[in-house]
Design a protein around this motif. Structure first.
Motif, PDB file in Angstrom:
ATOM      1  N   LEU A 160      34.780  36.966  46.320  1.00  0.00           N
ATOM      2  CA  LEU A 160      34.734  37.553  44.989  1.00  0.00           C
ATOM      3  C   LEU A 160      35.390  38.934  45.003  1.00  0.00           C
ATOM      4  O   LEU A 160      35.388  39.634  46.023  1.00  0.00           O
ATOM      5  CB  LEU A 160      33.287  37.706  44.499  1.00  0.00           C
ATOM      6  N   THR A 161      35.948  39.327  43.872  1.00  0.00           N
ATOM      7  CA  THR A 161      36.425  40.699  43.716  1.00  0.00           C
ATOM      8  C   THR A 161      35.224  41.618  43.483  1.00  0.00           C
ATOM      9  O   THR A 161      34.101  41.156  43.267  1.00  0.00           O
ATOM     10  CB  THR A 161      37.372  40.822  42.514  1.00  0.00           C
ATOM     11  N   PRO A 205      41.540  37.038  44.766  1.00  0.00           N
ATOM     12  CA  PRO A 205      42.925  36.676  44.447  1.00  0.00           C
ATOM     13  C   PRO A 205      43.466  35.504  45.274  1.00  0.00           C
ATOM     14  O   PRO A 205      43.364  35.488  46.497  1.00  0.00           O
ATOM     15  CB  PRO A 205      43.701  37.962  44.766  1.00  0.00           C
ATOM     16  N   LYS A 206      44.028  34.558  44.556  1.00  0.00           N
ATOM     17  CA  LYS A 206      44.807  33.467  45.133  1.00  0.00           C
ATOM     18  C   LYS A 206      46.130  33.416  44.398  1.00  0.00           C
ATOM     19  O   LYS A 206      46.189  33.704  43.196  1.00  0.00           O
ATOM     20  CB  LYS A 206      44.084  32.122  44.983  1.00  0.00           C
ATOM     21  N   ARG A 207      47.175  33.027  45.096  1.00  0.00           N
ATOM     22  CA  ARG A 207      48.491  32.966  44.468  1.00  0.00           C
ATOM     23  C   ARG A 207      49.051  31.549  44.542  1.00  0.00           C
ATOM     24  O   ARG A 207      48.870  30.852  45.545  1.00  0.00           O
ATOM     25  CB  ARG A 207      49.477  33.931  45.156  1.00  0.00           C
ATOM     26  N   VAL A 208      49.748  31.185  43.472  1.00  0.00           N
ATOM     27  CA  VAL A 208      50.477  29.927  43.450  1.00  0.00           C
ATOM     28  C   VAL A 208      51.960  30.268  43.325  1.00  0.00           C
ATOM     29  O   VAL A 208      52.345  31.189  42.603  1.00  0.00           O
ATOM     30  CB  VAL A 208      50.017  29.009  42.294  1.00  0.00           C
ATOM     31  N   TYR A 210      40.946  43.605  37.379  1.00  0.00           N
ATOM     32  CA  TYR A 210      40.812  42.438  38.251  1.00  0.00           C
ATOM     33  C   TYR A 210      41.239  42.882  39.642  1.00  0.00           C
ATOM     34  O   TYR A 210      42.381  43.326  39.845  1.00  0.00           O
ATOM     35  CB  TYR A 210      41.699  41.279  37.773  1.00  0.00           C
ATOM     36  N   SER A 211      40.308  42.816  40.591  1.00  0.00           N
ATOM     37  CA  SER A 211      40.587  43.293  41.945  1.00  0.00           C
ATOM     38  C   SER A 211      41.044  44.759  41.891  1.00  0.00           C
ATOM     39  O   SER A 211      41.949  45.172  42.591  1.00  0.00           O
ATOM     40  CB  SER A 211      41.649  42.403  42.600  1.00  0.00           C
ATOM     41  N   LYS A 212      40.395  45.506  40.993  1.00  0.00           N
ATOM     42  CA  LYS A 212      40.658  46.928  40.745  1.00  0.00           C
ATOM     43  C   LYS A 212      42.037  47.202  40.135  1.00  0.00           C
ATOM     44  O   LYS A 212      42.460  48.354  40.051  1.00  0.00           O
ATOM     45  CB  LYS A 212      40.468  47.772  42.012  1.00  0.00           C
ATOM     46  N   THR A 253      45.133  35.581  49.046  1.00  0.00           N
ATOM     47  CA  THR A 253      45.647  36.823  49.613  1.00  0.00           C
ATOM     48  C   THR A 253      44.748  37.210  50.787  1.00  0.00           C
ATOM     49  O   THR A 253      43.522  37.268  50.644  1.00  0.00           O
ATOM     50  CB  THR A 253      45.662  37.942  48.565  1.00  0.00           C
ATOM     51  N   THR A 254      45.356  37.483  51.945  1.00  0.00           N
ATOM     52  CA  THR A 254      44.591  37.761  53.156  1.00  0.00           C
ATOM     53  C   THR A 254      44.829  39.188  53.641  1.00  0.00           C
ATOM     54  O   THR A 254      45.792  39.852  53.243  1.00  0.00           O
ATOM     55  CB  THR A 254      44.981  36.782  54.277  1.00  0.00           C
TER      56      THR A 254
END
Length: 300
Positions: free
Chosen positions: A281-282, A289-292, A219-221, A254-255
């Motif tokens: 998209l990855t 990726p988004k974070r909570v 996921y996202s490498k 994530t930026t």
């Protein structure tokens, strides 16, 4: 579980062939008078280093790559880490009170967050991370800061057997690496004192259903991401683990401002993990990726 035996065994990890030369060089760090330390967004260790001392520190810091968390400034050597970790720390800071508290940081990496916490006057800080490289980075920085932070080469699975409990536990960016997230949340709960708090962040996907993405390979490498839940699924996991109190502090993607490639890492970063045609998209085609960020308590 014999924690002392595990700790002793893991001390031998510092003798691995890729780590041992770094540990030897650590013993030869130049003794430079520290004039001031700033525990701000950039952790700055100030003092008058000679040209030779400056070059020694820079060369050694480069040998310690990759620097994931930071940034640090050590006598003018600017360690421009992959993550601008102050973005996460400053997001969480209004939500915690560490004064006279016993604090643990699970997955503490090189200790950036723990060093920042020193200004909050905690009773004690203990970091858990099984990486001998990150431990060596921590020891390098702490050689000059000279804090009482304790760094254990242990993982979250050792927390219930550690022999002490904590008032506040930080567990940032760890949950998605565990194949049994509910078990991990239970370990965190077992590591808390009564009325203790956990500050947790993890990847999430949008959606109202209590479901989770299970990436096929990466996921996202990232190869060891097991589950990326919706927030509802995450809340259900926390309830199953015994956390009735679940407060969402923030949600954010994530930026490139927060994570990017610099000379202080080896390899790729966020720009390589996203679809070049569609950054939502990855590279694998999953949601980017988004974070909570959430706060958990044992009791209401």
């Amino acid at each position: 579980m014999d924690i002392e035996k595990i700790k002793k065994e893991r001390q031998s990890w510092l003798k691995w062939k890729n780590i041992a030369p770094l540990r030897e060089k650590l013993k030869n760090l130049p003794n430079i008078e520290v004039i001031e330390i700033e525990f701000k967004d950039i952790i700055k260790i100030k003092g008058e280093a000679t040209k030779e001392q400056f070059l020694f520190i820079k060369e050694f810091a480069l040998e310690l790559r990759p620097w994931r968390k930071g940034p640090f400034d050590v006598f003018g050597v600017f360690i421009n880490s992959e993550w601008r970790s102050y973005i996460k720390y400053n997001l969480l800071k209004p939500h915690f009170n560490l004064k006279e508290k016993s604090v643990a940081d699970i997955g503490c990496n090189n200790g950036y967050y723990m060093f920042r916490m020193l200004e909050e006057s905690p009773k004690e800080i203990v970091g858990f991370d099984p990486s001998p490289l990150f431990k060596t980075q921590f020891d390098f920085i702490n050689f000059y800061i000279k804090s009482d932070i304790k760094y254990e080469l242990l993982g979250v699975e050792h927390l219930p057997f550690y022999g002490k409990k904590f008032d506040v536990i930080f567990c940032l960016g760890v949950l998605y690496h565990r194949s049994d997230p509910i078990a991990m949340l239970k370990w965190l709960k077992q590591g808390l004192n009564e009325n203790g708090e956990v500050f947790l962040d993890t990847f999430y996907i949008e959606g109202d259903e209590p479901i989770a993405l299970c990436p096929e390979k990466t996921y996202s490498k990232i190869p060891n991401v097991h589950f990326v839940p919706t927030i509802k699924a995450l809340q259900n996991w926390c309830k199953k683990a015994g956390f009735e109190y679940f407060e969402i502090l923030a949600k954010k993607p994530t930026t490139f401002e927060e994570q990017r490639k610099t000379e202080w890492i080896l390899g790729e970063s966020l720009e390589n993990f996203l679809d070049k045609e569609n950054p939502d998209l990855t590279v694998e085609g999953y949601p980017a990726p988004k974070r909570v960020y959430v706060k958990l308590r044992k009791e209401r």
